[in-house]
Design an enzyme around this catalytic site. Structure first.
Site, PDB file in Angstrom:
ATOM      1  N   ASN A  30       0.854  -1.190   0.000  1.00  0.00           N
ATOM      2  CA  ASN A  30       0.000   0.000   0.000  1.00  0.00           C
ATOM      3  C   ASN A  30       0.888   1.237   0.000  1.00  0.00           C
ATOM      4  O   ASN A  30       2.113   1.129  -0.008  1.00  0.00           O
ATOM      5  CB  ASN A  30      -0.973  -0.025   1.182  1.00  0.00           C
ATOM      6  CG  ASN A  30      -0.240  -0.032   2.508  1.00  0.00           C
ATOM      7  OD1 ASN A  30       0.484   0.896   2.829  1.00  0.00           O
ATOM      8  ND2 ASN A  30      -0.406  -1.094   3.287  1.00  0.00           N
ATOM      9  N   LEU A  31       0.272   2.403   0.007  1.00  0.00           N
ATOM     10  CA  LEU A  31       1.006   3.646  -0.232  1.00  0.00           C
ATOM     11  C   LEU A  31       1.586   4.297   1.019  1.00  0.00           C
ATOM     12  O   LEU A  31       2.057   5.427   0.972  1.00  0.00           O
ATOM     13  CB  LEU A  31       0.104   4.650  -0.963  1.00  0.00           C
ATOM     14  CG  LEU A  31      -0.273   4.242  -2.397  1.00  0.00           C
ATOM     15  CD1 LEU A  31      -1.258   5.240  -2.985  1.00  0.00           C
ATOM     16  CD2 LEU A  31       0.974   4.149  -3.268  1.00  0.00           C
TER      17      LEU A  31
END
Ligand code: C5P
Length: 219
Positions: A30-31
């Site tokens: 994820n970011l």
């Protein structure tokens, strides 16, 4: 002479994303940049704490004075947290990591080959352990701090999440576009209600959060 607000305290922190392999060269992540968690680790060390940082893969420099353990998957993060708790009684646990909710249950030991245009791999998922909830449920649990990134109704969801996770303090990110940014806006939820920490760069907010934490540990 004023002693540092977390002098002598042991603080365990998770930060960054996790990386869940699909095969040896691919994975799901994820970011999360890890910036907020690393900023809190640095602020806690500056406040006099002994800090252990369990970090998913990030591009960030080692925070000064902090002991860092690098992990990839949620399961490894869970195991590293539990080992750190076994090795040393921790006064505080701050779960800042954006832990993947699921891992790939049928990850391949070998690189998955592209066979034909129509054939696509079928991934199956299994749920990852909720590290924060598990730590909060331990006998003699450290003082647990959680994070919440909600896209709407933060005040309502934040208060509810704190109770569901059974933790004394939950930090809400206002707005869900904080990943990778240097700025953030935080609101604290505890048994007395909520309090805004305002918008600032992550290091300033981390220092404010550590002060708020130190006040609550004294009470
Ligand atoms: O339930 P939710 O994922 O929104 O909760 C976020 C909080 O729980 C964060 O503090 C995060 O670090 C922690 N968490 C965790 N392990 C998970 C999922 C979330 O420690 N598997």
């Amino acid at each position: 002479f004023q002693s540092k607000s977390l002098a002598g305290k042991h603080v365990l922190i998770t930060a960054g994303p996790t990386f869940e392999p699909i095969d040896p060269v691919r994975g799901i992540t994820n970011l999360s940049s890890g910036k907020m968690g690393y900023a809190i680790a640095q602020a806690a060390w500056e406040a006099g704490a002994k800090v252990t940082l369990i970090s998913g893969p990030t591009a960030l420099a080692q925070p000064y004075g902090v002991q860092r353990v690098n992990v990839q998957t949620a399961q490894q993060m869970h195991d590293a947290v539990m080992s750190a708790l076994k090795a040393q009684v921790q006064d505080v646990f701050i779960a800042v990591a954006a832990v993947a909710d699921w891992r790939v249950a049928n990850a391949s030991d070998q690189k998955i080959k592209k066979t034909s245009d129509s054939d696509t791999p079928q991934l199956e998922f299994a749920q990852n352990p909720d590290i924060l909830a598990l730590v909060a449920a331990l006998p003699n649990a450290p003082y647990c701090v959680g994070f919440a990134a909600e896209s709407e109704n933060l005040l309502q969801y934040g208060a509810a999440k704190r109770i569901k996770k059974n933790i004394p303090l939950l930090v809400g990110n206002i707005g869900h576009h904080t990943f990778g940014k240097d700025d953030n806006e935080l609101v604290l939820f505890d048994a007395h209600g909520h309090a805004e920490l305002g918008r600032a760069d992550k290091q300033t907010l981390a220092t404010k959060l550590v002060s708020e934490l130190a006040i609550r540990l004294k009470n």
